[in-house]
Design a protein around this motif. Structure first.
Motif, PDB file in Angstrom:
ATOM      1  N   LEU A   1       0.940  -1.233  -0.073  1.00 51.18           N
ATOM      2  CA  LEU A   1      -0.129  -0.045   0.192  1.00 51.18           C
ATOM      3  C   LEU A   1       0.853   1.257   0.079  1.00 51.18           C
ATOM      4  O   LEU A   1       1.908   1.337   0.412  1.00 51.18           O
ATOM      5  N   GLN A   2       0.508   2.049  -0.566  1.00 49.68           N
ATOM      6  CA  GLN A   2       1.197   3.557  -0.899  1.00 49.68           C
ATOM      7  C   GLN A   2       0.650   4.288   0.193  1.00 49.68           C
ATOM      8  O   GLN A   2      -0.615   4.863   0.482  1.00 49.68           O
ATOM      9  N   PRO A   3       1.450   4.728   1.332  1.00 52.46           N
ATOM     10  CA  PRO A   3       1.102   5.646   2.559  1.00 52.46           C
ATOM     11  C   PRO A   3       0.849   7.155   1.856  1.00 52.46           C
ATOM     12  O   PRO A   3       1.186   7.448   0.980  1.00 52.46           O
ATOM     13  N   ASP A   4      -0.158   7.681   2.568  1.00 48.88           N
ATOM     14  CA  ASP A   4      -0.445   9.186   2.258  1.00 48.88           C
ATOM     15  C   ASP A   4      -0.301  10.107   3.614  1.00 48.88           C
ATOM     16  O   ASP A   4       0.572   9.765   4.424  1.00 48.88           O
ATOM     17  N   ASP A   5      -0.595  11.235   3.414  1.00 38.48           N
ATOM     18  CA  ASP A   5      -0.463  12.252   4.530  1.00 38.48           C
ATOM     19  C   ASP A   5      -0.939  11.881   5.769  1.00 38.48           C
ATOM     20  O   ASP A   5       0.207  11.977   6.712  1.00 38.48           O
ATOM     21  N   ILE A   6      -1.877  11.220   5.993  1.00 34.19           N
ATOM     22  CA  ILE A   6      -2.504  10.819   7.245  1.00 34.19           C
ATOM     23  C   ILE A   6      -1.467   9.617   7.656  1.00 34.19           C
ATOM     24  O   ILE A   6      -1.260   9.618   8.916  1.00 34.19           O
ATOM     25  N   THR A   7      -1.258   8.875   7.059  1.00 34.46           N
ATOM     26  CA  THR A   7      -0.350   7.597   7.302  1.00 34.46           C
ATOM     27  C   THR A   7       1.010   8.432   8.182  1.00 34.46           C
ATOM     28  O   THR A   7       1.251   7.920   8.998  1.00 34.46           O
ATOM     29  N   PHE A   8       1.610   9.348   7.321  1.00 37.25           N
ATOM     30  CA  PHE A   8       2.859   9.868   8.179  1.00 37.25           C
ATOM     31  C   PHE A   8       2.583  10.856   9.383  1.00 37.25           C
ATOM     32  O   PHE A   8       3.462  10.948  10.074  1.00 37.25           O
ATOM     33  N   VAL A   9       1.340  11.561   9.459  1.00 34.55           N
ATOM     34  CA  VAL A   9       0.935  12.037  10.691  1.00 34.55           C
ATOM     35  C   VAL A   9       1.101  10.998  11.813  1.00 34.55           C
ATOM     36  O   VAL A   9       1.511  11.431  13.013  1.00 34.55           O
ATOM     37  N   GLY A  10       0.392   9.669  11.615  1.00 31.26           N
ATOM     38  CA  GLY A  10       0.526   8.739  12.556  1.00 31.26           C
ATOM     39  C   GLY A  10       1.734   8.168  13.046  1.00 31.26           C
ATOM     40  O   GLY A  10       2.237   8.270  14.064  1.00 31.26           O
ATOM     41  N   VAL A  11       2.629   8.001  12.134  1.00 32.77           N
ATOM     42  CA  VAL A  11       3.830   7.641  12.290  1.00 32.77           C
ATOM     43  C   VAL A  11       4.979   8.661  13.022  1.00 32.77           C
ATOM     44  O   VAL A  11       5.678   8.355  13.984  1.00 32.77           O
ATOM     45  N   LEU A  12       4.897   9.673  12.247  1.00 25.48           N
ATOM     46  CA  LEU A  12       5.860  10.812  13.189  1.00 25.48           C
ATOM     47  C   LEU A  12       5.257  11.296  14.346  1.00 25.48           C
ATOM     48  O   LEU A  12       6.128  11.620  15.222  1.00 25.48           O
ATOM     49  N   SER A  13       3.971  11.227  14.465  1.00 27.17           N
ATOM     50  CA  SER A  13       3.558  11.632  15.893  1.00 27.17           C
ATOM     51  C   SER A  13       3.883  10.417  16.803  1.00 27.17           C
ATOM     52  O   SER A  13       4.238  10.697  18.205  1.00 27.17           O
TER      53      SER A  13
ATOM     54  N   LYS B   1      14.117  10.184   9.603  1.00 31.02           N
ATOM     55  CA  LYS B   1      14.336   9.516   8.723  1.00 31.02           C
ATOM     56  C   LYS B   1      12.901   9.432   7.872  1.00 31.02           C
ATOM     57  O   LYS B   1      12.929   9.502   6.474  1.00 31.02           O
ATOM     58  N   PHE B   2      11.919   8.913   8.514  1.00 32.30           N
ATOM     59  CA  PHE B   2      10.645   9.195   7.931  1.00 32.30           C
ATOM     60  C   PHE B   2      10.095  10.413   7.250  1.00 32.30           C
ATOM     61  O   PHE B   2       9.596  10.451   5.987  1.00 32.30           O
ATOM     62  N   PHE B   3      10.533  11.497   7.868  1.00 34.33           N
ATOM     63  CA  PHE B   3      10.268  12.805   7.456  1.00 34.33           C
ATOM     64  C   PHE B   3      11.101  12.948   6.184  1.00 34.33           C
ATOM     65  O   PHE B   3      10.428  13.744   5.149  1.00 34.33           O
ATOM     66  N   HIS B   4      12.259  12.720   5.901  1.00 34.60           N
ATOM     67  CA  HIS B   4      13.084  12.686   4.685  1.00 34.60           C
ATOM     68  C   HIS B   4      12.448  11.813   3.479  1.00 34.60           C
ATOM     69  O   HIS B   4      12.216  12.313   2.524  1.00 34.60           O
ATOM     70  N   GLU B   5      11.979  10.786   4.011  1.00 33.30           N
ATOM     71  CA  GLU B   5      11.510   9.559   3.036  1.00 33.30           C
ATOM     72  C   GLU B   5      10.129   9.997   2.909  1.00 33.30           C
ATOM     73  O   GLU B   5       9.694   9.657   1.478  1.00 33.30           O
ATOM     74  N   LEU B   6       9.450  10.862   3.201  1.00 36.91           N
ATOM     75  CA  LEU B   6       8.147  11.326   2.983  1.00 36.91           C
ATOM     76  C   LEU B   6       8.200  11.913   1.616  1.00 36.91           C
ATOM     77  O   LEU B   6       7.203  11.626   0.667  1.00 36.91           O
ATOM     78  N   GLY B   7       9.104  12.666   1.051  1.00 36.32           N
ATOM     79  CA  GLY B   7       9.049  13.330  -0.158  1.00 36.32           C
ATOM     80  C   GLY B   7       9.997  12.713  -1.247  1.00 36.32           C
ATOM     81  O   GLY B   7       9.740  12.177  -2.136  1.00 36.32           O
ATOM     82  N   THR B   8      11.276  12.099  -0.683  1.00 35.00           N
ATOM     83  CA  THR B   8      12.238  11.603  -1.324  1.00 35.00           C
ATOM     84  C   THR B   8      11.760  10.133  -1.875  1.00 35.00           C
ATOM     85  O   THR B   8      12.176   9.569  -2.976  1.00 35.00           O
ATOM     86  N   VAL B   9      11.408   9.262  -1.136  1.00 37.47           N
ATOM     87  CA  VAL B   9      10.816   8.040  -1.431  1.00 37.47           C
ATOM     88  C   VAL B   9       9.302   7.592  -1.816  1.00 37.47           C
ATOM     89  O   VAL B   9       8.959   7.072  -2.642  1.00 37.47           O
ATOM     90  N   TYR B  10       8.475   8.474  -1.245  1.00 35.72           N
ATOM     91  CA  TYR B  10       7.168   8.391  -1.494  1.00 35.72           C
ATOM     92  C   TYR B  10       6.422   9.558  -2.429  1.00 35.72           C
ATOM     93  O   TYR B  10       5.019   9.558  -2.542  1.00 35.72           O
ATOM     94  N   GLY B  11       7.156  10.489  -2.683  1.00 38.42           N
ATOM     95  CA  GLY B  11       6.792  11.482  -3.697  1.00 38.42           C
ATOM     96  C   GLY B  11       5.763  12.476  -2.800  1.00 38.42           C
ATOM     97  O   GLY B  11       4.882  13.084  -3.661  1.00 38.42           O
ATOM     98  N   LEU B  12       5.569  12.517  -1.460  1.00 33.74           N
ATOM     99  CA  LEU B  12       4.455  13.382  -0.980  1.00 33.74           C
ATOM    100  C   LEU B  12       5.231  14.756  -0.665  1.00 33.74           C
ATOM    101  O   LEU B  12       6.484  14.978   0.009  1.00 33.74           O
ATOM    102  N   LYS B  13       4.353  15.851  -0.381  1.00 37.08           N
ATOM    103  CA  LYS B  13       4.842  16.980   0.012  1.00 37.08           C
ATOM    104  C   LYS B  13       4.627  17.285   1.341  1.00 37.08           C
ATOM    105  O   LYS B  13       3.449  17.358   1.788  1.00 37.08           O
ATOM    106  N   PRO B  14       5.484  17.486   2.357  1.00 39.29           N
ATOM    107  CA  PRO B  14       5.341  17.518   3.562  1.00 39.29           C
ATOM    108  C   PRO B  14       4.124  18.944   3.975  1.00 39.29           C
ATOM    109  O   PRO B  14       4.384  19.838   3.312  1.00 39.29           O
ATOM    110  N   LYS B  15       3.215  18.723   4.691  1.00 36.36           N
ATOM    111  CA  LYS B  15       2.173  20.024   5.126  1.00 36.36           C
ATOM    112  C   LYS B  15       2.467  20.154   6.297  1.00 36.36           C
ATOM    113  O   LYS B  15       3.441  19.699   7.239  1.00 36.36           O
ATOM    114  N   VAL B  16       1.735  21.122   6.833  1.00 37.49           N
ATOM    115  CA  VAL B  16       2.142  21.830   8.301  1.00 37.49           C
ATOM    116  C   VAL B  16       2.033  20.802   9.278  1.00 37.49           C
ATOM    117  O   VAL B  16       2.495  20.925  10.351  1.00 37.49           O
TER     118      VAL B  16
END
Length: 348
Positions: A38-50, A63-78
């Motif tokens: 499954l491809q994680p989305d913005d909500i996924t990374f909020v749960g992981v980072l929190s 590491k996860f914050f860096h991979e959010l954009g470089t690996v999964y192609g997501l733009k970090p949100k506020v």
């Protein structure tokens, strides 16, 4: 579940994160990506980072914050920046946290700045806290939480006159702190307590239990965090030290727990709900109460669940099922990750 989609995985990750179960969050995230593809989305990374933030996993969070954009192609949100600011701030890396705030591609909101202010309070960074307070007041001039945080920082650093001045300014502006109220359910009935409450029908028994609890806490080495309390008479604050200590000992969650101790069978868990965030002194006290009285205590405040339980020989049933690969709601099983000291590794 016959089919576990991204919504189900995100719900599980968020629930476990709220319970401070970072290890399980990271394992489930790996399963979701590797096994379920499954491809994680913005909500996924909020749960992981929190989850990383609440458990102090700085390197993993970065590491996860860096991979959010470089690996999964997501733009970090506020929301993701808020998690990272909280993560760095809790770890005491406040300069890095502030630098991240200033480098954000969007203007930081109250959540981001408020999180950094809370970290300043935790680590005693008064100068940065004052600067953040000036920005936060511009966003929400009537928010009591920010005023109280800075006031407590003044008090903890011994600058009681500044603390009193800030409280007086709040009164002049009509800014009032919401009273702390705690709730506990016993035998299907909800009981409510406020700080120093003596209106409950069993108030005499509750306060008698509190006296016993305090005596046993002191025997265990407990020292009330009186320095963080704001004295009423600033020109006489040393003389009313005992008064401030007494005010600290009758916080609403302490009274609710004492009522639970006298109203339930030994060994049964106690579940407390509070409308505000618990203070550091109550956090320390509840850990000791859990140990001394052999009770699991779960406190749900405005921020998260705080679970206190001594180490047990065998993992809880929910833990075994989780490691066997079943997707179980963290809200339903109510178990915690326990650290080497017998309690969850709580970073609050």
């Amino acid at each position: 579940m016959p089919r576990r989609n991204l919504v189900a995985w995100n719900a599980m990750l968020s629930g476990l994160s709220m319970h401070g179960m970072a290890a399980e969050v990271l394992k489930l995230f790996s399963r979701m990506v590797a096994e379920e593809a499954l491809q994680p989305d913005d909500i996924t990374f909020v749960g992981v980072l929190s989850a990383c933030s609440r458990s102090g996993l700085v390197e993993q969070g970065e590491k996860f914050f860096h991979e959010l954009g470089t690996v999964y192609g997501l733009k970090p949100k506020v929301e993701h920046y808020a998690c990272m600011v909280d993560l760095l701030g809790r770890a005491g890396r406040l300069e890095e946290a502030e630098a991240l705030v200033r480098e954000m591609p969007v203007l930081p909101n109250e959540v981001v700045l408020g999180s950094l202010l809370a970290s300043c309070s935790l680590h005693g960074k008064l100068d940065l806290g004052r600067r953040l307070m000036e920005e936060l007041v511009q966003m929400d001039p009537h928010n009591t939480e920010y005023h109280v945080l800075l006031s407590n920082m003044y008090a903890s650093s011994g600058r009681h006159f500044e603390a009193d001045g800030l409280r007086e300014a709040m009164r002049r502006k009509g800014i009032r702190k919401a009273p702390g109220i705690s709730f506990i359910e016993v035998n299907g009935q909800v009981h409510q307590f406020s700080a120093g409450d003596k209106s409950h029908p069993q108030a005499r028994e509750v306060h008698a239990m509190l006296d016993e609890v305090v005596q046993r806490l002191r025997m265990a080495g407990y020292v009330p965090d009186v320095a963080s309390q704001i004295p009423r008479a600033m020109d006489n604050y040393l003389e009313n030290w005992e008064e401030r200590e007494q005010a600290l000992l009758v916080h609403s969650e302490k009274l609710a727990i004492c009522f639970g101790l006298i109203s339930t069978r030994p060994g049964l868990p106690l579940r407390i709900f509070k409308n505000l965030r618990i203070c550091t002194d109550c956090h320390a006290v509840i850990k000791l109460i859990s140990d001394i009285f052999g009770r699991e205590v779960i406190v749900r405040d405005r921020n998260r669940f705080h679970c206190f339980r001594k180490e047990m020989e065998k993992p809880a049933v929910g833990t075994r099922k989780l490691f066997q690969g079943h997707l179980i709601s963290a809200m339903a099983i109510g178990f915690v990750v326990r650290g080497s000291n017998g309690y969850e590794e709580d970073q609050d």
